[in-house]
Design a protein around this motif. Structure first.
Motif, mmCIF file in Angstrom:
data_model
loop_
_atom_site.group_PDB
_atom_site.id
_atom_site.type_symbol
_atom_site.label_atom_id
_atom_site.label_comp_id
_atom_site.label_asym_id
_atom_site.label_seq_id
_atom_site.Cartn_x
_atom_site.Cartn_y
_atom_site.Cartn_z
ATOM 1 N N THR A 192 -5.869 -2.653 3.942
ATOM 2 C CA THR A 192 -7.157 -2.374 3.281
ATOM 3 C C THR A 192 -7.632 -3.544 2.431
ATOM 4 O O THR A 192 -8.795 -3.575 2.012
ATOM 5 C CB THR A 192 -7.019 -1.149 2.356
ATOM 6 N N ARG A 249 -6.864 6.954 -3.205
ATOM 7 C CA ARG A 249 -8.091 7.694 -2.911
ATOM 8 C C ARG A 249 -9.342 6.931 -3.350
ATOM 9 O O ARG A 249 -10.303 6.803 -2.579
ATOM 10 C CB ARG A 249 -8.045 9.058 -3.611
ATOM 11 N N LYS A 252 -8.542 2.587 -2.406
ATOM 12 C CA LYS A 252 -8.006 2.270 -1.071
ATOM 13 C C LYS A 252 -6.748 1.398 -1.114
ATOM 14 O O LYS A 252 -6.425 0.707 -0.143
ATOM 15 C CB LYS A 252 -9.066 1.568 -0.201
ATOM 16 N N ASP A 254 -3.025 0.315 -0.593
ATOM 17 C CA ASP A 254 -2.076 0.789 0.423
ATOM 18 C C ASP A 254 -0.702 0.113 0.348
ATOM 19 O O ASP A 254 0.160 0.383 1.190
ATOM 20 C CB ASP A 254 -2.665 0.638 1.829
ATOM 21 N N THR A 276 2.143 5.142 2.903
ATOM 22 C CA THR A 276 1.919 3.735 2.561
ATOM 23 C C THR A 276 3.246 3.086 2.162
ATOM 24 O O THR A 276 4.279 3.750 2.053
ATOM 25 C CB THR A 276 0.915 3.611 1.404
#
Length: 395
Positions: A192, A249, A252, A254, A276
């Motif tokens: 991300t 959330r 983003k 990860d 993740t």
């Protein structure tokens, strides 16, 4: 024995006896004076004996002869599968080598008003070396002044050598260098473009972890963003889990790096739930969790930034045994001394692409060769410069 405090009480007692004699007849005066004299002589003998014992200890250490081998290791609580437990591993090695090591769990900051008394208790029990982390620096420096006959080791903290007392040694780890390496991996593994570093509490040592991590991420890929947040506790995994879920959330994120002691377990729980990756700290947390009651958490931990606290204790006390000049000094340990690094195990090799592993290995060699100088929190002129760094990489 808490000699200084006891001597104060003895001298006060002598003064009371003298004053009582002044208010009474000749016999009372003679008796009181005699008692005061006897008490003073006993105190003087005890002081002289302490000085001789201390001198013998020093000479024994210099000559490589038998020395006092009693160590008290002061921690908040064991069981963090991280920093404190790493130190205990070192104590176990020293125990096997014949040292008398006592581990004192003094509790979290809610029990801070009891910390000094608990450390005084082990001094009273005859423990000569007191080993404690930066959490207890102020208390240890105070006690070092009150008990010059003892030796104190403050680890995970830094101080100018001109300000370090002669009966104190500091052990400082280059956590920025180890964090740089895992920062490189985080930047390579993110899909991300956002990674997180979450800490237990904020202090200069923790800020040094964060600084090195951000430096590693940015050197690998300047486009990758970094979120930094604090739980505000070393022992709140539930809050850490909620924090990570929120970062995934809302931002983003990860890939998550925890520098949070006992709170770090919540980060691994969140990563398992999210699917993740996580990065551990201080010890091989993959290995710890694989042998724990929650082995599934190990399978999100790609690697751990190593701060080999236990190894540093063993090396330090070997130097003490050999009569090395370690007191009144700042002993700095980094990649070169193999005191920081990262876990390169089978799980890491299976899940981190060769290209990223090669990049990490190359960076490590460049740090060792002096071709890369990792940024450190201690190089900032003030807190505002550190905050500028965080703001510059925030998503």
């Amino acid at each position: 024995m808490r000699l200084k405090r006891v001597l104060g009480a003895v001298l006060s007692g002598a003064m009371v006896l003298s004053l009582a004699a002044c208010g009474g007849g000749g016999d009372a005066e003679t008796t009181a004076a005699s008692k005061a004299e006897e008490i003073s002589k006993e105190a003087a003998k005890e002081t002289e004996a302490e000085k001789k014992d201390d001198a013998k200890e020093t000479e024994a250490a210099k000559g490589g002869e038998e020395i006092n081998k009693r160590i008290a290791y002061v921690v908040g609580n064991l069981g963090d599968k991280s920093f404190n437990d790493s130190g205990e591993v070192g104590m176990n090695v020293l125990r096997e080598k014949g040292w008398d090591c006592k581990t004192i769990e003094v509790g979290d900051p809610s029990k801070a008003d009891k910390w000094e008394d608990m450390i005084l208790d082990v001094i009273d029990e005859g423990y000569y070396y007191i080993v404690a982390s930066s959490t207890y620096t102020d208390i240890i420096l105070k006690l070092a002044e009150e008990y010059p006959e003892n030796r104190f080791v403050i680890f995970d903290d830094s101080k100018d050598e001109s300000e370090i007392p002669e009966n104190v040694a500091f052990i400082f780890y280059a956590q920025n260098e180890g964090s740089y390496m895992v920062g490189q991996m985080a930047a390579g593994m993110t899909e991300t473009g956002v990674v997180a570093v979450n800490v237990g509490m904020d202090n200069p040592v923790i800020a040094d972890f964060v600084t090195g991590f951000v430096n590693g991420v940015q050197d690998y890929d300047p486009e990758v963003k970094v979120i930094k947040a604090s739980v505000g506790s070393w022992t709140d995994p539930a809050k850490m889990k909620e924090l990570c879920l929120s970062q995934a959330r809302d931002k983003k994120a990860d890939v998550f790096y925890q520098v949070a002691g006992g709170s770090g377990g919540g980060l691994f729980e969140a990563c398992k739930e999210l699917g993740t990756w996580a990065i551990g700290v201080d010890s091989d947390q993959y290995a710890y969790y694989k042998d724990s009651e929650n082995p599934e958490l190990a399978d999100v931990i790609l690697t751990s930034m190593l701060k080999n606290v236990g190894d540093s204790f063993v090396a330090f006390f070997e130097d003490v045994e050999n009569g090395e000049d370690v007191w009144g000094k700042l002993n700095r340990l980094g990649l070169k001394e193999k005191s920081v690094g990262y876990v390169d195990n089978e799980f890491f090799q299976q899940n981190v692409p060769q290209e990223i592993r090669d990049k990490m290995a190359e960076a490590q060699e460049k740090i060792l060769a002096g071709e890369i100088t990792v940024k450190s929190y201690y190089d900032f002129a003030n807190e505002a410069e550190y905050q500028q760094l965080l703001d510059s990489v925030a998503p």
